[in-house]
Design an enzyme around this catalytic site. Structure first.
Site, short mmCIF file in Angstrom:
data_model
loop_
_atom_site.label_atom_id
_atom_site.label_comp_id
_atom_site.label_asym_id
_atom_site.label_seq_id
_atom_site.Cartn_x
_atom_site.Cartn_y
_atom_site.Cartn_z
N THR A 182 8.13 -22.50 -8.19
CA THR A 182 9.52 -22.90 -7.93
C THR A 182 9.69 -24.41 -7.95
O THR A 182 8.74 -25.16 -7.62
CB THR A 182 9.96 -22.36 -6.55
N TYR A 211 8.52 -22.31 2.56
CA TYR A 211 8.57 -21.55 1.31
C TYR A 211 7.94 -22.36 0.17
O TYR A 211 7.03 -21.90 -0.52
CB TYR A 211 10.03 -21.18 0.97
N LYS A 254 4.20 -21.86 -2.03
CA LYS A 254 4.08 -21.80 -3.50
C LYS A 254 3.13 -22.88 -4.01
O LYS A 254 2.35 -22.66 -4.92
CB LYS A 254 5.47 -21.94 -4.14
N1 UFG Z 1 25.63 -23.14 -2.18
C1 UFG Z 1 26.88 -23.22 -1.61
N2 UFG Z 1 27.39 -22.13 -1.01
C2 UFG Z 1 26.72 -20.94 -0.95
C3 UFG Z 1 25.43 -20.85 -1.53
C4 UFG Z 1 24.92 -21.99 -2.12
O1 UFG Z 1 27.53 -24.27 -1.66
O2 UFG Z 1 27.23 -19.96 -0.38
C5 UFG Z 1 25.09 -24.33 -2.84
C6 UFG Z 1 23.77 -24.80 -2.26
O3 UFG Z 1 24.00 -25.70 -1.20
C7 UFG Z 1 23.12 -25.46 -3.47
C8 UFG Z 1 23.66 -24.64 -4.65
O4 UFG Z 1 24.80 -23.99 -4.17
O5 UFG Z 1 23.56 -26.76 -3.60
C9 UFG Z 1 22.66 -23.62 -5.16
O6 UFG Z 1 22.20 -22.87 -4.03
P1 UFG Z 1 21.33 -21.56 -4.18
O7 UFG Z 1 21.12 -21.03 -2.81
O8 UFG Z 1 21.94 -20.64 -5.20
O9 UFG Z 1 19.98 -22.09 -4.81
P2 UFG Z 1 19.03 -23.27 -4.28
O10 UFG Z 1 19.20 -24.40 -5.22
O11 UFG Z 1 19.19 -23.53 -2.84
O12 UFG Z 1 17.64 -22.53 -4.41
C10 UFG Z 1 16.82 -22.70 -5.50
C11 UFG Z 1 15.89 -21.50 -5.59
C12 UFG Z 1 14.95 -21.50 -4.42
C13 UFG Z 1 14.28 -22.84 -4.28
C14 UFG Z 1 15.31 -23.93 -4.16
C15 UFG Z 1 14.68 -25.32 -4.09
O13 UFG Z 1 16.64 -20.30 -5.59
O14 UFG Z 1 13.94 -20.52 -4.66
O15 UFG Z 1 16.13 -23.90 -5.32
O16 UFG Z 1 15.53 -26.17 -3.38
F1 UFG Z 1 13.53 -22.87 -3.16
#
Ligand code: UFG
Length: 324
Positions: free
Chosen positions: A116, A140, A144
């Site tokens: 990841t 997490y 990894k």
């Molecule tokens: N977000 C929102 N509202 C929501 C959900 C997400 O604004 O309800 C934002 C988050 O803050 C982020 C973006 O949308 O800025 C993407 O969020 P996700 O949860 O879809 O994905 P992430 O980028 O947090 O997660 C991904 C991978 C993880 C990994 C992470 C590393 O899915 O496995 O990147 O930071 F750990």
């Protein structure tokens, strides 16, 4: 090839099985169905084996001869990993030790591992390549990274051939509509927006609009799940030619803000969703965008789904009529 797909009943694993079988390979799914779905296993057989049980995984690898293993099974919620780190050290690290041990005992030496972008931590560059320092911000990401290091050691000690693929934001669904993303709880942005659009009672908010980005919301690199599957098969096919342990970033190389994603979703569903801005979510880096030059050059990989709207459309097809 006959390939053991560990976690093959999950979101990315199920897409992998379809892709493998369409390319003339035989997937065998190993999944304890703790988060995976029986109905997602449509290509290849299912062994309901828990890799947390060393005897069970040993028995599976002793009874069927595999050419390679693809390992997707993991606990993967950043927030949960902070609240319950031992769950992550057990599910991700200890269970992978069991898997590697069984592979070693039964002479299965090829492995493609799901890693990841979370291994990088707070980005120090606009485009993150594989030389970027790894400094994970949460358990997490740390699990990894530790597994990557374990793989490196197993390559040196036992002659394993191993590749870790560092995904950025996996998104979308197979155009067939047969398989797609279904997590409980769902934490990811695109499926949360689409589930709300499909009528789920989800309070979806933008997690902060005071970041130093073009519109104040976080930037991510969304990569279609079928492009991830394609990269896995290429990695496997290239494995024997590659020296040592290798890591590859998998992303489109284009960043979209949360607001841009919300707009893309609204244009696909054809109406506004009225999404409000809420507080920042702890641990979110402001921007994560991949340089995937290495995967392009070494694996000959080139993502086919480069348009965010098309990615969202494929996911919307699924969320309107999820099969599980
Ligand atoms: N977000 C929102 N509202 C929501 C959900 C997400 O604004 O309800 C934002 C988050 O803050 C982020 C973006 O949308 O800025 C993407 O969020 P996700 O949860 O879809 O994905 P992430 O980028 O947090 O997660 C991904 C991978 C993880 C990994 C992470 C590393 O899915 O496995 O990147 O930071 F750990």
């Amino acid at each position: 090839m006959r390939i053991l797909v560990v976690g093959g009943a999950g979101y990315i694993g199920a897409h992998m099985c379809k892709f493998l079988s369409e390319h003339g390979h035989e997937p065998v799914v190993c999944d304890n169905l703790s988060t995976g779905h029986r109905a997602a296993v449509r290509w290849g057989s299912l062994s309901e084996t828990d890799i947390g049980n060393p005897e069970a995984i040993d028995l599976l690898l002793g009874s069927i001869r595999f050419d390679a293993v693809m390992h997707f099974a993991a606990a993967s919620l950043v927030g949960e990993s902070v609240a319950d780190p031992l769950k992550y050290y057990r599910s991700n690290i200890a269970n992978t030790v069991n898997l590697l041990d069984a592979m070693r005992r039964h002479g299965v030496r090829r492995l493609v591992f799901s890693s990841t972008a979370a291994v990088y931590g707070e980005p120090k560059a606009n485009l993150i390549d594989e030389r970027h320092p790894t400094s994970p911000l949460n358990p997490y990401g740390r699990t990894k990274r530790v597994i990557e290091q374990m793989l490196q050691d197993c390559v040196s000690a036992y002659g394993f051939k191993a590749v870790a693929l560092r995904y950025f934001n996996a998104a979308g669904a197979d155009p067939s509509g047969l398989i797609g993303e279904h997590h409980e709880p769902e934490t990811h942005l695109i499926p949360r927006l689409l589930r709300r659009a499909a009528g789920d009672d989800l309070d979806v908010r933008i997690f902060g609009d005071d970041y130093d980005t073009i519109d104040g919301t976080c930037v991510r690199d969304y990569i279609h799940v079928n492009d991830l599957a394609d990269a896995h098969l290429r990695a496997l096919q290239t494995l024997d030619l590659l020296p040592g342990f290798q890591v590859f970033n998998l992303g489109n190389g284009a960043g979209y803000t949360v607001r841009q994603v919300v707009s893309a979703v609204e244009s696909v569903i054809g109406r506004p969703l009225g999404i409000q801005v809420g507080a920042r979510r702890a641990g979110d880096p402001k921007a994560l965008v991949a340089s995937s030059v290495r995967a392009r050059e070494v694996l000959g990989w080139s993502p086919q789904w480069t348009d965010l709207t098309a990615i969202v459309e494929s996911a919307w097809r699924w969320h309107q009529k999820p099969a599980y």
